[in-house]
Design a protein around this motif. Sequence first.
Motif, PDB file in Angstrom:
ATOM      1  N   ARG A  69       0.803  -1.231   0.000  1.00  0.00           N
ATOM      2  CA  ARG A  69       0.000   0.000   0.000  1.00  0.00           C
ATOM      3  C   ARG A  69       0.832   1.276   0.000  1.00  0.00           C
ATOM      4  O   ARG A  69       0.637   2.148  -0.852  1.00  0.00           O
ATOM      5  CB  ARG A  69      -0.932   0.001   1.199  1.00  0.00           C
ATOM      6  N   ASP A  70       1.734   1.430   0.938  1.00  0.00           N
ATOM      7  CA  ASP A  70       2.460   2.690   1.078  1.00  0.00           C
ATOM      8  C   ASP A  70       3.309   3.018  -0.149  1.00  0.00           C
ATOM      9  O   ASP A  70       3.342   4.168  -0.589  1.00  0.00           O
ATOM     10  CB  ASP A  70       3.326   2.675   2.336  1.00  0.00           C
ATOM     11  N   ALA A  71       3.979   2.025  -0.701  1.00  0.00           N
ATOM     12  CA  ALA A  71       4.800   2.262  -1.896  1.00  0.00           C
ATOM     13  C   ALA A  71       3.937   2.698  -3.074  1.00  0.00           C
ATOM     14  O   ALA A  71       4.308   3.608  -3.827  1.00  0.00           O
ATOM     15  CB  ALA A  71       5.590   1.004  -2.255  1.00  0.00           C
ATOM     16  N   ILE A  72       2.781   2.086  -3.225  1.00  0.00           N
ATOM     17  CA  ILE A  72       1.890   2.436  -4.333  1.00  0.00           C
ATOM     18  C   ILE A  72       1.310   3.834  -4.132  1.00  0.00           C
ATOM     19  O   ILE A  72       1.297   4.650  -5.060  1.00  0.00           O
ATOM     20  CB  ILE A  72       0.786   1.374  -4.509  1.00  0.00           C
ATOM     21  N   LEU A  73       0.846   4.146  -2.921  1.00  0.00           N
ATOM     22  CA  LEU A  73       0.319   5.485  -2.658  1.00  0.00           C
ATOM     23  C   LEU A  73       1.376   6.552  -2.913  1.00  0.00           C
ATOM     24  O   LEU A  73       1.085   7.607  -3.500  1.00  0.00           O
ATOM     25  CB  LEU A  73      -0.204   5.591  -1.227  1.00  0.00           C
ATOM     26  N   HIS A  74       2.609   6.308  -2.502  1.00  0.00           N
ATOM     27  CA  HIS A  74       3.683   7.283  -2.724  1.00  0.00           C
ATOM     28  C   HIS A  74       3.941   7.466  -4.221  1.00  0.00           C
ATOM     29  O   HIS A  74       4.114   8.592  -4.696  1.00  0.00           O
ATOM     30  CB  HIS A  74       4.956   6.828  -2.008  1.00  0.00           C
ATOM     31  N   SER A  75       3.940   6.375  -4.970  1.00  0.00           N
ATOM     32  CA  SER A  75       4.138   6.453  -6.420  1.00  0.00           C
ATOM     33  C   SER A  75       3.017   7.255  -7.082  1.00  0.00           C
ATOM     34  O   SER A  75       3.269   8.076  -7.975  1.00  0.00           O
ATOM     35  CB  SER A  75       4.213   5.044  -7.002  1.00  0.00           C
ATOM     36  N   LEU A  76       1.785   7.029  -6.641  1.00  0.00           N
ATOM     37  CA  LEU A  76       0.652   7.783  -7.202  1.00  0.00           C
ATOM     38  C   LEU A  76       0.771   9.268  -6.885  1.00  0.00           C
ATOM     39  O   LEU A  76       0.528  10.123  -7.732  1.00  0.00           O
ATOM     40  CB  LEU A  76      -0.667   7.224  -6.670  1.00  0.00           C
TER      41      LEU A  76
END
Length: 106
Positions: A69-76
């Motif tokens: 979750r956190d890696a994807i949210l940061h990428s977005l």
Amino acid sequence: MEFTHECIVCIVNSGYSETVMEAARKAGAGGGTVINARGTATKDAEKFFGITVHPEKEIVMILVPKKKRDAILHSLYKTVGLDTKGQGIAFALPVDAVVGMQDSEK
């Protein structure tokens, strides 16, 4: 109850759903679902955030293991956040049950 998955919801201007998915995939997501939508922000909200709200939106829903979750949210945030042409917002919701999704962690 232990939540093992999260549903990431990303709302962007129309035409940016592929950019959302490219950023999410680079951070570990598999795929997503796109829904066409219409935004209804007020002029006060536009002034507060310093943006122009385009009414045509796309909502991208991405089901992911919680640990991604956190890696994807940061990428977005970096790729389609409010300071970009996509003017996106993203958030995650816990998911307490999942069926029909292949477990890539095995």
